[in-house]
Scaffold this active site. Structure first.
Site, PDB file in Angstrom:
ATOM      1  N   SER A 196       0.828  -1.207   0.000  1.00  0.00           N
ATOM      2  CA  SER A 196       0.000   0.000   0.000  1.00  0.00           C
ATOM      3  C   SER A 196       0.863   1.257   0.000  1.00  0.00           C
ATOM      4  CB  SER A 196      -0.930  -0.010   1.215  1.00  0.00           C
ATOM      5  OG  SER A 196      -1.647   1.201   1.309  1.00  0.00           O
ATOM      6  N   ASP A 263       7.634  -4.250  11.694  1.00  0.00           N
ATOM      7  CA  ASP A 263       8.743  -4.046  12.629  1.00  0.00           C
ATOM      8  C   ASP A 263       9.636  -5.278  12.679  1.00  0.00           C
ATOM      9  OD1 ASP A 263       7.603  -1.605  13.222  1.00  0.00           O
ATOM     10  OD2 ASP A 263       6.677  -2.270  15.085  1.00  0.00           O
TER      11      ASP A 263
END
Length: 473
Positions: A196, A263
């Site tokens: 995205s 992460d």
């Protein structure tokens, strides 16, 4: 690509970026509020976890790499909670604490492992970029990778000064980007947008070839060393100028929560590159780590033992011939899944129908069967000159091919007591017609609460008889 575990303990990484606190309120729901058509949650547990850049640093430390963190917080209890959690995990943290502004907190209300509501406490930070850059410069000495963990919350204001400072010292810069302007990451060694975020910059990708073409153009436009696009259930794609695209499929077996998956990707990449791994290998490890962490609930870190076990499974050591270290890791993984471990041992010189039947019966005593095999020297001592007929490697290879057998390992002693004391199986199985107390190693297994079983042998099936018949003929 063959995967291996890096030496993370020699891979110091510095993380700079937007830190936040992920707070969870856990409780039960059994009724609807009379005030509004919403569930009532009776909170019985409050849990704080480092989030954002703090979660990246935590993931790096969980892998065993020395991790340092620079970020911005308020002067409040949330900042104290963050600092305490990071210190407990071995992360060295330096916070620029700003008065009259709250530490960013993401509060999630959870019930029965479902997220009912998220409440965000945050305001854009008015940071001092010069002060932050000075802190970064002071901590770059000895660091092997710099990570920019950008959530667009205001901690990172002068990306270029940080990138140039690291490049001047020969330190790779990895950036997890945010926003509609990727030019702020110009000159980075690697950026890791999700699909995205990538399409926000380059436009919608109609297919994989279009993604590759647009990615290569972005690499050239921004003078990037590499680009890694994470694509959810479609895995991830690594692009480098002058190199073929590397597409890796998603590794997740079950997806419970994608919180913090990005992460985990950048932290595993950073630690692996800092440990000296090449980029394709680092990306493969990050892909494997992401597949593990999305199977956990909430913001979570992957530990070094978890990654090591995943590598072992990936390399085919979930079954077959193992060394002791591999076997102990495989056993830990099996026990984490509540599997019962069965152990048997023998010479297994010439495998015959009696052996196969016995091993199938042994496997039926639990979920995983370990077969410990006497090495050649110990067989010779036990059976005499001319034995074994088959070398230990060949004997173990044949045993590993049986459906009933999970793991095969050799041992040099005449008896397996030393191995039993390390493996600690739930069930020790032996074939024969003697009592349980006569089984070698029974005392060891019974001492820690294990079970010992004796199985009957198949009639007219004997290796010794087969050997004698061969010699006579």
């Amino acid at each position: 690509m063959k995967l291996s575990m890096p030496r993370f303990d020699q891979a110091p990484v510095l993380v700079v970026g937007d830190v936040m606190l992920d707070r969870y309120w856990h409780g039960g729901t059994s009724r609807i509020s009379p005030e509004a058509p919403v569930p009532v949650v009776k909170v019985d547990q409050i849990e704080d976890r480092p989030g954002g850049a703090a979660n990246v640093a935590l993931n790096i430390a969980a892998l065993g790499a020395p991790a340092s963190l620079i970020g911005v917080t308020g002067q409040d209890e949330a900042a104290d909670s963050l600092a305490n959690s990071l210190q407990a995990a071995g992360v060295r943290s330096v916070f620029q604490r700003i008065a009259h502004q709250p530490t960013i907190v993401k509060l999630r209300v959870m019930s029965r492992h479902q997220q009912l509501l998220r409440i965000d406490f945050e305001e854009p930070f008015a940071t001092d970029p010069l002060s932050l850059a000075t802190e970064v410069d002071s901590l770059l000495e000895g660091v092997k990778v710099l990570v920019l963990s950008d959530y667009g919350k205001g901690a990172l204001k002068n990306h270029q000064s940080l990138i140039q400072a690291a490049r001047a010292k020969g330190i790779p810069v990895l950036a997890d980007p945010k926003g509609k302007d990727f030019s702020i990451y110009r000159g980075a060694s690697l950026i890791t947008p999700n699909l995205s975020e990538f399409e926000t910059i380059v436009g919608r990708c109609t297919d994989e070839a279009d993604l590759v073409a647009k990615g290569l153009q972005l690499l050239q436009d921004l003078d990037l060393g590499a680009l890694l696009v994470t694509r959810g259930e479609h895995g991830m794609t690594l692009l480098r100028v002058g190199q073929p695209a590397l597409h890796l499929p998603a590794r997740a077996r079950e997806v419970f929560d994608v919180t913090g998956a990005g992460d985990t990707v950048i932290s595993t990449l950073a630690a692996a590159i800092a440990a000296g791994e090449d980029l394709p290998h680092a990306v493969a490890l990050a892909n494997l780590a992401a597949g593990i962490v999305v199977g956990k609930l909430g913001t979570a870190a992957i530990s070094a033992p978890e990654l090591r076990r995943a590598i072992q499974r990936e390399e085919g050591s979930e079954r077959g011939v193992l060394g002791l270290e591999q076997l102990l890791l495989a056993i830990d993984d099996a026990r984490a899944h509540k599997e019962k471990i069965v152990f048997t041992n023998g010479c297994f010189d010439i495998l015959h129908a009696g052996h196969v039947t016995y091993l199938e019966q042994a496997r039926a005593q639990g979920d995983r069967l370990i077969v410990a095999v006497n090495d050649d020297a110990s067989v010779s001592r036990l059976k005499g000159p001319g034995r074994p007929i088959n070398s230990v490697d060949r004997r173990m290879a044949v045993l590993a091919g049986l459906g009933a057998v999970d793991w095969v390992i050799s041992f040099p002693e005449g008896t397996p007591e030393n191995l039993l004391s390390q493996v600690k199986p739930d069930v020790l199985v032996k074939g024969g017609d003697y009592g349980i107390d006569q089984v070698v190693g029974a005392d060891i297994v019974k001492a820690y609460g294990g079970t010992v079983k004796v199985l009957g042998l198949v009639e007219n099936s004997s290796t010794t008889a087969i050997v004698e018949k061969i010699r006579k003929n």
